[in-house]
Scaffold this motif. Structure first.
Motif, PDB file in Angstrom:
ATOM      1  N   ASN A 454      -8.854  23.881  10.886  1.00  0.00           N
ATOM      2  CA  ASN A 454     -10.112  24.017  10.168  1.00  0.00           C
ATOM      3  C   ASN A 454      -9.928  23.564   8.717  1.00  0.00           C
ATOM      4  O   ASN A 454      -9.205  24.199   7.947  1.00  0.00           O
ATOM      5  CB  ASN A 454     -10.599  25.469  10.167  1.00  0.00           C
ATOM      6  N   GLU A 455     -10.549  22.437   8.368  1.00  0.00           N
ATOM      7  CA  GLU A 455     -10.699  21.939   6.997  1.00  0.00           C
ATOM      8  C   GLU A 455      -9.397  21.548   6.310  1.00  0.00           C
ATOM      9  O   GLU A 455      -9.389  21.339   5.093  1.00  0.00           O
ATOM     10  CB  GLU A 455     -11.480  22.953   6.139  1.00  0.00           C
ATOM     11  N   ASP A 456      -8.308  21.391   7.050  1.00  0.00           N
ATOM     12  CA  ASP A 456      -7.057  21.006   6.396  1.00  0.00           C
ATOM     13  C   ASP A 456      -7.058  19.538   5.969  1.00  0.00           C
ATOM     14  O   ASP A 456      -6.449  19.182   4.952  1.00  0.00           O
ATOM     15  CB  ASP A 456      -5.868  21.299   7.313  1.00  0.00           C
ATOM     16  N   TYR A 457      -7.738  18.663   6.701  1.00  0.00           N
ATOM     17  CA  TYR A 457      -7.889  17.281   6.243  1.00  0.00           C
ATOM     18  C   TYR A 457      -8.781  17.238   5.000  1.00  0.00           C
ATOM     19  O   TYR A 457      -8.570  16.417   4.096  1.00  0.00           O
ATOM     20  CB  TYR A 457      -8.497  16.417   7.350  1.00  0.00           C
ATOM     21  N   GLY A 512     -14.291   9.211  10.921  1.00  0.00           N
ATOM     22  CA  GLY A 512     -14.869   8.302   9.951  1.00  0.00           C
ATOM     23  C   GLY A 512     -13.928   7.992   8.808  1.00  0.00           C
ATOM     24  O   GLY A 512     -12.722   8.230   8.871  1.00  0.00           O
ATOM     25  N   VAL A 513     -14.497   7.476   7.714  1.00  0.00           N
ATOM     26  CA  VAL A 513     -13.667   7.068   6.582  1.00  0.00           C
ATOM     27  C   VAL A 513     -13.127   8.263   5.813  1.00  0.00           C
ATOM     28  O   VAL A 513     -12.125   8.165   5.110  1.00  0.00           O
ATOM     29  CB  VAL A 513     -14.448   6.137   5.628  1.00  0.00           C
ATOM     30  N   ASN A 514     -13.811   9.403   5.915  1.00  0.00           N
ATOM     31  CA  ASN A 514     -13.333  10.656   5.325  1.00  0.00           C
ATOM     32  C   ASN A 514     -14.036  11.813   6.020  1.00  0.00           C
ATOM     33  O   ASN A 514     -14.836  11.603   6.933  1.00  0.00           O
ATOM     34  CB  ASN A 514     -13.570  10.689   3.805  1.00  0.00           C
ATOM     35  N   THR A 515     -13.731  13.028   5.586  1.00  0.00           N
ATOM     36  CA  THR A 515     -14.270  14.190   6.297  1.00  0.00           C
ATOM     37  C   THR A 515     -15.748  14.427   6.008  1.00  0.00           C
ATOM     38  O   THR A 515     -16.362  15.286   6.639  1.00  0.00           O
ATOM     39  CB  THR A 515     -13.485  15.458   5.916  1.00  0.00           C
ATOM     40  N   GLU A 516     -16.326  13.672   5.070  1.00  0.00           N
ATOM     41  CA  GLU A 516     -17.752  13.797   4.790  1.00  0.00           C
ATOM     42  C   GLU A 516     -18.558  12.674   5.419  1.00  0.00           C
ATOM     43  O   GLU A 516     -19.760  12.564   5.193  1.00  0.00           O
ATOM     44  CB  GLU A 516     -17.990  13.825   3.275  1.00  0.00           C
ATOM     45  N   ASP A 517     -17.914  11.828   6.202  1.00  0.00           N
ATOM     46  CA  ASP A 517     -18.594  10.713   6.859  1.00  0.00           C
ATOM     47  C   ASP A 517     -19.512  11.259   7.944  1.00  0.00           C
ATOM     48  O   ASP A 517     -19.057  11.763   8.976  1.00  0.00           O
ATOM     49  CB  ASP A 517     -17.564   9.756   7.456  1.00  0.00           C
ATOM     50  N   ALA A 518     -20.810  11.156   7.705  1.00  0.00           N
ATOM     51  CA  ALA A 518     -21.795  11.719   8.639  1.00  0.00           C
ATOM     52  C   ALA A 518     -22.034  10.837   9.844  1.00  0.00           C
ATOM     53  O   ALA A 518     -22.778  11.225  10.752  1.00  0.00           O
ATOM     54  CB  ALA A 518     -23.116  11.966   7.912  1.00  0.00           C
ATOM     55  N   MET A 525     -21.273  20.803   6.706  1.00  0.00           N
ATOM     56  CA  MET A 525     -22.271  20.530   5.681  1.00  0.00           C
ATOM     57  C   MET A 525     -22.394  21.744   4.741  1.00  0.00           C
ATOM     58  O   MET A 525     -23.201  22.639   4.958  1.00  0.00           O
ATOM     59  CB  MET A 525     -23.626  20.188   6.320  1.00  0.00           C
ATOM     60  N   TRP A 526     -21.552  21.721   3.698  1.00  0.00           N
ATOM     61  CA  TRP A 526     -21.549  22.802   2.719  1.00  0.00           C
ATOM     62  C   TRP A 526     -22.078  22.347   1.356  1.00  0.00           C
ATOM     63  O   TRP A 526     -21.807  23.002   0.348  1.00  0.00           O
ATOM     64  CB  TRP A 526     -20.153  23.393   2.586  1.00  0.00           C
ATOM     65  N   ASN A 527     -22.825  21.223   1.327  1.00  0.00           N
ATOM     66  CA  ASN A 527     -23.502  20.890   0.077  1.00  0.00           C
ATOM     67  C   ASN A 527     -24.746  21.738  -0.134  1.00  0.00           C
ATOM     68  O   ASN A 527     -25.412  21.621  -1.155  1.00  0.00           O
ATOM     69  CB  ASN A 527     -23.854  19.399   0.029  1.00  0.00           C
ATOM     70  N   PHE A 546     -22.321  15.483  14.330  1.00  0.00           N
ATOM     71  CA  PHE A 546     -22.169  16.854  14.834  1.00  0.00           C
ATOM     72  C   PHE A 546     -21.852  17.713  13.615  1.00  0.00           C
ATOM     73  O   PHE A 546     -20.887  17.446  12.899  1.00  0.00           O
ATOM     74  CB  PHE A 546     -21.040  16.956  15.860  1.00  0.00           C
ATOM     75  N   VAL A 547     -22.669  18.728  13.371  1.00  0.00           N
ATOM     76  CA  VAL A 547     -22.498  19.574  12.186  1.00  0.00           C
ATOM     77  C   VAL A 547     -21.854  20.876  12.644  1.00  0.00           C
ATOM     78  O   VAL A 547     -22.517  21.766  13.170  1.00  0.00           O
ATOM     79  CB  VAL A 547     -23.837  19.836  11.479  1.00  0.00           C
ATOM     80  N   SER A 548     -20.532  20.966  12.451  1.00  0.00           N
ATOM     81  CA  SER A 548     -19.792  22.089  13.030  1.00  0.00           C
ATOM     82  C   SER A 548     -19.692  23.293  12.111  1.00  0.00           C
ATOM     83  O   SER A 548     -19.166  24.327  12.531  1.00  0.00           O
ATOM     84  CB  SER A 548     -18.389  21.631  13.451  1.00  0.00           C
ATOM     85  N   GLU A 549     -20.159  23.173  10.871  1.00  0.00           N
ATOM     86  CA  GLU A 549     -20.303  24.336   9.985  1.00  0.00           C
ATOM     87  C   GLU A 549     -21.447  24.084   9.019  1.00  0.00           C
ATOM     88  O   GLU A 549     -21.584  22.994   8.481  1.00  0.00           O
ATOM     89  CB  GLU A 549     -19.028  24.604   9.170  1.00  0.00           C
ATOM     90  N   PHE A 550     -22.235  25.124   8.779  1.00  0.00           N
ATOM     91  CA  PHE A 550     -23.245  25.169   7.723  1.00  0.00           C
ATOM     92  C   PHE A 550     -23.744  26.596   7.684  1.00  0.00           C
ATOM     93  O   PHE A 550     -23.620  27.332   8.676  1.00  0.00           O
ATOM     94  CB  PHE A 550     -24.403  24.202   8.000  1.00  0.00           C
ATOM     95  N   GLY A 551     -24.311  27.015   6.574  1.00  0.00           N
ATOM     96  CA  GLY A 551     -24.807  28.384   6.554  1.00  0.00           C
ATOM     97  C   GLY A 551     -25.467  28.757   5.257  1.00  0.00           C
ATOM     98  O   GLY A 551     -25.564  27.966   4.314  1.00  0.00           O
ATOM     99  N   MET A 552     -25.932  29.982   5.211  1.00  0.00           N
ATOM    100  CA  MET A 552     -26.540  30.565   4.024  1.00  0.00           C
ATOM    101  C   MET A 552     -26.289  32.068   4.052  1.00  0.00           C
ATOM    102  O   MET A 552     -26.445  32.715   5.088  1.00  0.00           O
ATOM    103  CB  MET A 552     -28.046  30.278   3.994  1.00  0.00           C
ATOM    104  N   MET A 553     -25.911  32.598   2.901  1.00  0.00           N
ATOM    105  CA  MET A 553     -25.571  34.026   2.815  1.00  0.00           C
ATOM    106  C   MET A 553     -26.818  34.892   2.733  1.00  0.00           C
ATOM    107  O   MET A 553     -27.875  34.463   2.282  1.00  0.00           O
ATOM    108  CB  MET A 553     -24.698  34.261   1.580  1.00  0.00           C
TER     109      MET A 553
END
Length: 867
Positions: A454-457, A512-518, A525-527, A546-553
């Motif tokens: 999880n998120e190590d790249y 993709g080219v990086n971990t933010e490549d949609a 998606m944590w922006n 594929f959006v494998s994480e996103f959220g709101m507190m």
């Protein structure tokens, strides 16, 4: 492992068949230089698993760590060493058996094990399993097993001092050197409780003639689904010549008998058969969850036709047969490639959640707890749970329930948010960990993906580590990103060897080219919340393949807050207790910003803040799910293959991104996700034509013009014909401005159908869309309001005309005006399960909501936006 123990009598009657005895009756004490003076304290339970925090709580030695600010008072526990022991008896049969072994399913974490004062095992990996030969150490009669657990924090810091500090996010930096559940070190939703103990079962297994282990029935389904090759493999210990018989029974009841011979000394065996027109296991909403049964029986050679008393060992396991693919192929009219799951040749749109451990203290959980959790997943119309890489490889009961309910599982390996080492001993430990756990998990048909971390790249990118995607050498141990070797060599080799039918993905996010490549792979998606902290109204621009994480507190419900904040004077949003139970970096600031940017507040009292945070969370996740599902456009147009909410559950009482809080209370976002994840759902999107670009620009001074689009997402495998009515309401008066009815619309199976584009609306209008079948039955409702909600003009609540009629087991709601986010609640002492909540209600429409546990004499309280 699927081994069934056969009860034994005390009297020896020929060769002893396989027997298993689970150890329990633990006692504990602190282990230090004066441990001989430390008295043993018996556990207050007789369970086979336990851990130090729960035992200290039971003994009254520490306060409940989940309450108030008690987390601060118990940190010493994780800095101390602890000792556990139990006594057990071995019968004459057991003590004289030709094979005697102790099996350890998991020890947390640095453990030295002594049987009758003899050191038999040392372990430093929570995820290893062990099988130890105790021949000559086990004795007839009383035996004593003692385990010394050294502090994982102290041991990790010692390793770190020797090998060097590596960067990580969340928790103490030493955690990356320790193969222990990483969330124990604290996370941005979890506390720091460095517990230890025999957290998984320990068994004594004895036999004379035979034993079976690691039984695996691997079904390879043909491309056309017309047959499946069933390969049954197993590990064995057979001191004499034996025959192994396998009975394969189908879901519909027919059976096949297979047989193979093993010579004395054999360590493994296999059998195979071809199943014609196999009965396939399907995900929820795609077909039935059916299982084959594979029963193995071991007989002495020449005695296989004897009675059941001649069985030397037996194993029974169930098999869900399915064909799984992760499809990544070029798309039409869009860059990059798809990322979606295909089961039994049918594309499956994923609407699911991330799963963290359900409790900080794992041994408190029961099989029923796992059942309830998976039930909640199904109740919210979610079809996948991602077992996140900072927790653990879950209990069998979790995967069993996912199998039963058709919930797909994305399984991370246990690496999260850090730079991990990959020296020889660490690599070997991880390899064994992966082999132990994949061998255990591979029998569960719900698991459809293994992911390396999880998120190590992502961490590697943020720290500018050496990550050349063109370097495919397979060995990066000499770089400053050594764990890439784990993710791209060690782990995929294990999956290919032991679970070849399940795809492997190097990490999450990855591609993709990086971990933010949609355009390729999956993204987190944590922006929204993190990163650029975008308005959640921007969700249509933020989807990916594929959006494998996103959220709101949000805050948990009031009844939960009152459980963990025992001092009434601390029950206000900014109290020190509630701040401690919000672990997010900058959490108070970001939550406050999102609320104030979107929700009108008349007060910042606790009830108002809870409601505002939950309404805002529900609005955000609604925007996310509908934006992603809209992009499921059909074959070669799978522009988004799914989304996984962060997160479905909590491990302690906390303000977090969870849909369901620690006490099992559903937040408003739970119902929002449920509505938008339904197999057949109508939805609405509002687009602003003139977007504000700053308060002091000419563009910002122009009137905001907007239009709406309407579509139906159909995740079922059936085409539907339905009517859709779209109604525009004046928010203040409740008057109908416009009605547009679409008759007999064909809704294509397993894709989204666009119905209406560019219908002009203004900022005084709320919009309702209703989907009905030919008989007029409501199949789905959608609602859209101007954004942000804080700018919406509202009528006085006294003019709303909101009425709630209470029946046994349900309520009916009507209104004179459009109502936003109407929340129903029963009295605190009443447990009611609502089928829906936080709903938008419109004039002329009767909303009927099931309410299990509600009686017509009960009082139901109502709260809605602007009330």
């Amino acid at each position: 492992m699927a081994v069934i123990a056969i009860p034994q009598s005390d009297k020896v009657q020929g060769p002893q068949a396989f027997a298993s005895q689970t150890l329990s009756g633990w006692r504990w004490r602190r282990h230090d230089k004066q441990q001989e003076q430390n008295e043993w304290t018996p556990c207050k339970h007789d369970k086979p698993t336990t851990e130090i925090f729960t035992d200290l709580i039971d003994a009254g030695r520490i306060p409940d760590p989940f309450l108030d600010e008690n987390e601060k008072l118990v940190q010493w526990v994780g800095e101390a060493d602890w000792e556990y022991e139990c006594s057990f008896k071995a019968t004459a049969n057991t003590a004289s058996a030709a094979r005697q072994g102790l099996v350890f399913d998991g020890l947390d974490t640095f453990a030295a094990v002594y049987l009758n004062d003899k050191l038999i095992l040392e372990s430093n990996n929570m995820f290893h399993t062990h099988r130890v030969d105790v021949q000559g150490t086990l004795r007839e009669g009383a035996n004593n097993l003692c385990i010394v657990f050294r502090s994982a924090l102290n041991e990790g810091k010692a390793i770190e001092a020797k090998l060097g500090q590596l960067k990580c996010f969340n928790g103490d930096s030493s955690r990356v050197h320790v193969r222990k559940a990483q969330y124990h070190y604290g996370w941005d939703w979890g506390p720091t409780f460095l517990t230890c103990g025999p957290y998984r079962e320990i068994r004594l297994e004895t036999y004379d003639a035979a034993a079976l282990y690691d039984v695996f029935a691997d079904a390879v389904v043909s491309d056309d689904l017309q047959e499946a090759k069933l390969d049954i493999s197993f590990a064995a210990d057979v001191p004499k010549d034996v025959v192994v018989q396998a009975t394969v029974t189908s879901p519909s009841g027919w059976s096949i008998l297979l047989s193979t011979s093993l010579p004395a000394g054999a360590t493994s065996g296999s059998l195979s058969t071809i199943l014609v027109q196999p009965e396939l296991w399907c995900p929820m909403n795609h077909g039935p969850q059916v299982f084959y049964t594979v029963k193995l029986e071991v007989f002495a050679a020449g005695e296989e036709s004897s009675s059941s008393s001649a069985v030397l060992a037996t194993s029974t396991t169930r098999v869900g047969i399915r064909r799984v693919r992760l499809v990544q192929e070029p798309l039409l009219d869009a860059p990059g490639t798809s990322f979606y799951f295909e089961v039994n040749n049918e594309a499956v749109y994923i609407s699911g959640s991330n799963w963290i451990p359900r409790h900080s203290f794992l041994t408190t959980l029961t099989d029923d707890d796992y059942r309830q959790s998976v039930d909640e997943c199904v109740a919210s119309n979610q079809n996948m749970l991602r077992v996140w890489g900072g927790g653990l490889y879950e209990h069998d009961a979790f995967y069993d329930q996912c199998d039963e309910r058709g919930v797909l599982v994305w399984q991370d390996f246990m690496f999260a948010c850090g730079v991990y080492p990959c020296h020889d001993s660490f690599d070997q430990s991880v390899k064994r960990e992966a082999e132990d756990q994949v061998r255990r998990m591979r029998r569960f048909c719900s698991i459809v993906l293994y992911a390396g971390n999880n998120e190590d790249y992502q961490v590697a990118e943020q720290l500018s580590l050496d990550w050349d995607q063109n370097d495919n050498s397979g060995d990066w141990t000499v770089t400053n990103f050594p764990a890439r070797t784990l993710y791209e060599r060690t782990l995929p080799q294990v999956v290919t060897t032991f679970s070849p039918q399940v795809p492997y993905h190097p990490g999450s996010p990855w591609g993709g080219v990086n971990t933010e490549d949609a355009t390729m792979g999956d993204i987190h998606m944590w922006n929204i919340w993190h990163g650029t902290q975008e308005p959640y109204q921007n969700w249509p621009k933020l989807t990916g393949r594929f959006v494998s994480e996103f959220g709101m507190m949000s805050f948990p419900p009031r009844r939960s807050v009152e459980k963990y904040v025992t001092d009434p004077t601390q029950r206000y949003p900014q109290s020190s207790v509630l701040d401690l139970h919000n672990k997010a970096d900058g959490g108070e600031r970001r939550l406050g910003s999102y609320i104030l940017e979107n929700i009108r507040l008349k007060s910042v009292d606790l009830d108002s803040w809870i409601y505002a945070s939950q309404l805002m969370q529900a609005e955000c996740l609604s925007a996310a799910v509908r934006s992603c599902r809209r992009q499921w456009k059909g074959r070669r147009r799978e522009y988004c293959g799914g989304q996984l909410v962060w997160q479905i559950n909590d491990c302690w009482p906390v303000s977090s991104w969870a849909l369901i809080d620690f006490y099992g209370e559903r937040k408003l976002a739970f119902y929002a996700v449920k509505r938008h994840s339904a197999p057949l759902v109508v939805d609405i999107g509002r687009t602003y034509v003139a977007v504000e670009e700053g308060k002091n620009t000419l563009e910002a001074l122009k009137p905001r013009r907007s239009h709406i689009d309407v579509w139906v997402a159909n995740a079922s495998l059936s085409q539907h014909v339905a009517d859709i009515t779209v109604t525009l309401f004046d928010i203040v008066s409740g008057a109908v401005v416009l009605t547009n009815t679409l008759k007999g619309e064909t809704l294509t199976a397993n894709e989204t159908t666009e119905l209406l584009r560019g219908l002009a609306v203004d900022n005084k209008m709320a919009v309702q869309a209703v989907l009905r079948d030919a008989s007029g039955t409501v199949l789905s409702r959608a609602s859209d309001w101007p954004q942000p909600l804080k700018h919406v003009s509202l009528a006085s609540p006294k003019d709303s005309g909101v009425k709630v009629i209470v029946f046994d087991g349900r309520v009916e709601i009507t209104t004179n005006l459009p109502i936003k986010g109407l929340e129903l609640s029963a009295s605190p002492d009443k447990k009611v399960t609502w089928s829906d909540n936080g709903v938008d209600v419109y004039p002329g429409d009767v909303y009927s909501i099931d309410a299990d546990g509600l009686s017509r004499t009960d009082t139901v309280d109502v709260r809605y936006y602007g009330m």
